[in-house]
Enzyme design. Structure first.
Site, PDB file in Angstrom:
ATOM      1  N   TRP A 132       0.786  -1.218   0.000  1.00 48.64           N
ATOM      2  CA  TRP A 132       0.000   0.000   0.000  1.00 48.64           C
ATOM      3  C   TRP A 132       0.825   1.278   0.000  1.00 48.64           C
ATOM      4  O   TRP A 132       0.305   2.350  -0.245  1.00 48.64           O
ATOM      5  CB  TRP A 132      -0.882   0.025   1.262  1.00 48.64           C
ATOM      6  N   LYS A 156      -2.822  -8.235  -7.463  1.00 47.52           N
ATOM      7  CA  LYS A 156      -3.482  -8.258  -6.159  1.00 47.52           C
ATOM      8  C   LYS A 156      -2.884  -7.123  -5.356  1.00 47.52           C
ATOM      9  O   LYS A 156      -1.752  -7.196  -4.899  1.00 47.52           O
ATOM     10  CB  LYS A 156      -3.269  -9.579  -5.420  1.00 47.52           C
ATOM     11  N   HIS A 157      -3.650  -6.066  -5.198  1.00 49.50           N
ATOM     12  CA  HIS A 157      -3.147  -4.926  -4.449  1.00 49.50           C
ATOM     13  C   HIS A 157      -3.498  -5.092  -2.974  1.00 49.50           C
ATOM     14  O   HIS A 157      -4.360  -5.885  -2.596  1.00 49.50           O
ATOM     15  CB  HIS A 157      -3.746  -3.634  -4.996  1.00 49.50           C
ATOM     16  N   SER A 158      -2.807  -4.305  -2.138  1.00 48.55           N
ATOM     17  CA  SER A 158      -3.151  -4.276  -0.724  1.00 48.55           C
ATOM     18  C   SER A 158      -4.601  -3.864  -0.552  1.00 48.55           C
ATOM     19  O   SER A 158      -5.111  -2.990  -1.264  1.00 48.55           O
ATOM     20  CB  SER A 158      -2.247  -3.280   0.003  1.00 48.55           C
ATOM     21  N   SER A 209       6.941  -7.823   2.962  1.00 47.62           N
ATOM     22  CA  SER A 209       7.843  -8.215   4.048  1.00 47.62           C
ATOM     23  C   SER A 209       8.625  -9.464   3.683  1.00 47.62           C
ATOM     24  O   SER A 209       8.245 -10.215   2.763  1.00 47.62           O
ATOM     25  CB  SER A 209       7.041  -8.480   5.319  1.00 47.62           C
ATOM     26  N   GLU A 230      10.913  -8.171  -3.854  1.00 45.89           N
ATOM     27  CA  GLU A 230      11.465  -6.936  -3.292  1.00 45.89           C
ATOM     28  C   GLU A 230      10.895  -6.825  -1.894  1.00 45.89           C
ATOM     29  O   GLU A 230       9.720  -6.526  -1.713  1.00 45.89           O
ATOM     30  CB  GLU A 230      11.080  -5.739  -4.161  1.00 45.89           C
ATOM     31  N   CYS A 264      10.333   1.169   1.739  1.00 41.78           N
ATOM     32  CA  CYS A 264      11.280   0.074   1.932  1.00 41.78           C
ATOM     33  C   CYS A 264      12.712   0.575   1.950  1.00 41.78           C
ATOM     34  O   CYS A 264      13.545   0.045   2.696  1.00 41.78           O
ATOM     35  CB  CYS A 264      11.088  -0.995   0.861  1.00 41.78           C
ATOM     36  N   GLU A 361      12.825  -4.341  10.768  1.00 38.85           N
ATOM     37  CA  GLU A 361      12.386  -3.175  10.000  1.00 38.85           C
ATOM     38  C   GLU A 361      11.308  -2.443  10.781  1.00 38.85           C
ATOM     39  O   GLU A 361      10.262  -3.012  11.098  1.00 38.85           O
ATOM     40  CB  GLU A 361      11.848  -3.600   8.633  1.00 38.85           C
TER      41      GLU A 361
END
Length: 459
Positions: A132, A156-158, A209, A230, A264, A361
């Site tokens: 997102w 498939k998006h958030s 993640s 990624e 990120c 992270e």
């Protein structure tokens, strides 16, 4: 039927509700995308490039509407949302200009035939699972390269930015892309696993993640499909003894707080040599204390909310655990009163192994400052991570920094005396637990292309 409701993180108010697709309906969309691919793959490289160029123009034509929606859905500053869409349009322009050359047939002189040809063939339908934090860029980054290569694309998006994903699908069609060639799947994780296994989906890419990366890589490996991952990072920015400290504080603050601290390749660990530690910390904390939290739709806000209250809660837990294990709060560090998923710009000091602020992270506006004995120790600490996406070097000797970056820094990207997100001319990706594969820079366009050898003998 299950639904997804998007929420404005600045207010906590619901935006829109969407129905999720059943497995059968999702598979029907896969079939339609594959059918569109069988026609698209026969288009010339130049014809594909013209469509890609048209998508870039369509993004610019719809910039304000999409930017406002992205800001409502995930809390991005409105200026950052507009800049993101310009970056996406620039990626389309770059790909349209360079794609035909990158994918052109190559002539070779093999020893076992009269001549050889290397041709780059599309592999089919590429499935992308995207987060997102950059609702447009994360999509454009893989989709445009895949389309240029002749593939079909699924997204498939958030769930947090479902509306943005569906609007991008509309923008692609307005830009001239054939129907069904780029298709959004509003699905849950179980159906997503079924899409990975689908026999008409030969390639999968994920941004997310490292835990999500392991899951997707395992699912894809079981059916022998290539992946590009990624994943997360805790990028280190080193402030060396000869750094300009005013510039270092400015660059490092931007590197940590850009996009509300949710990128990120944000700087996350700031490793400062002992000689300049105290002076740098004073300047760095002052910049964080001066950050104005506010409505992301207001032009004068310095930082908006995090993308959701749940993720803010996760960040607070990481901060609390770090403090309980010895870290100290130099500024910020607690959830403010009032509506919205806001979190203050926060600096932690005395950060050490065994704390989330060192090991993991922190995906929000929290900086971990770490003292190094000297420049050599700073390089050691920078590499002391299971991640390796990006990083930075702040110093006066640029040539020395380039040598450190090229020979010693164990990451996919290094920024010297600057901070940046991405550029279509430069490869983007990481090493170690930050994933594998590359996007951009001529590399990404071939990740899901079949480099096919053709040996030609005398007739």
């Amino acid at each position: 039927m299950s639904t997804i409701t998007t929420v404005n993180p600045a207010t906590g108010e619901n935006i829109e509700t969407y129905e999720q697709l059943s497995k059968e309906d999702a598979f029907a969309k896969v079939d339609a995308c594959h059918k569109a691919f069988t026609e698209w793959k026969l288009k010339s490289l130049d014809d594909r490039a013209k469509v890609i160029k048209g998508i870039g123009q369509s993004l610019r034509d719809n910039k304000e509407e999409l930017a406002q929606l992205m800001t409502r859905e995930v809390g991005k500053l409105i200026g950052d949302s507009r800049d993101e869409i310009e970056l996406c349009a620039g990626i389309c322009d770059y790909t349209a200009a360079t794609g035909p050359k990158e994918l052109a047939d190559e002539q070779r002189d093999p020893s076992n035939a009269a001549r050889g040809i290397v041709t780059y063939s599309p592999i089919g339908v590429v499935y992308g699972i995207q987060p997102w934090n950059f609702p447009a860029y994360q999509v454009i980054r893989y989709a445009i390269a895949s389309l240029m290569a002749g593939n079909g694309v699924l997204l498939k998006h958030s769930s947090l930015c479902t509306g943005s994903g569906l609007m991008i699908e509309k923008i692609f069609r307005e830009g001239g892309l054939p129907a069904n060639l780029f298709t959004v799947l509003v699905i849950d994780h179980d159906v997503s696993d079924e899409i990975i296994a689908h026999d008409k989906v030969p390639g999968v890419t994920l941004t997310g993640s490292d835990g999500a990366g392991r899951h997707v890589a395992e699912k894809a490996a079981k059916v022998i499909k290539p992946t590009v991952l990624e994943l997360g990072s805790n990028d280190a920015y080193m402030v060396l003894e000869d750094a300009d400290l005013d510039k270092a504080a400015q660059v490092c603050a931007q590197a940590r707080l850009y996009n509300n601290g949710q990128t990120c390749i944000n700087g996350k660990r700031f490793i400062v040599t002992d000689k300049v530690y105290d002076a740098f910390l004073e300047k760095f904390v002052a910049r964080f204390e001066g950050v104005k939290l506010g409505d992301p739709a207001d032009e004068d806000s310095d930082m908006g909310p995090m993308s959701s209250a749940d993720l803010r809660g996760d960040l607070q837990e990481q901060v609390d655990k770090s403090v309980s294990n010895g870290a100290k709060i130099a500024c910020g560090g607690s959830i403010p009163d009032g509506p919205g998923a806001y979190y203050p710009a926060t600096v932690l000091t005395d950060v050490a192994p065994g704390q989330p602020a060192y090991d993991d992270e922190l995906f929000g506006p929290v900086a971990s400052v770490i003292r190094a004995k000297d420049d050599g120790d700073a390089m050691r600490l920078a590499n002391d991570s299971r991640y390796g996406l990006g990083g930075g070097i702040l110093c006066g000797d640029t040539d020395r920094a380039i040598e450190l970056a090229s020979k010693h820094f164990d990451t996919g990207m290094v920024y010297i005396n600057t901070y940046g997100v991405a550029d279509p001319s430069m490869p983007f990706g990481g090493v170690k637990n930050s994933g594998y594969g590359r996007e951009h820079g001529g590399f990404g366009i071939k990740e899901f292309a079949n480099a096919k050898s053709i040996f030609v003998g005398a007739a």
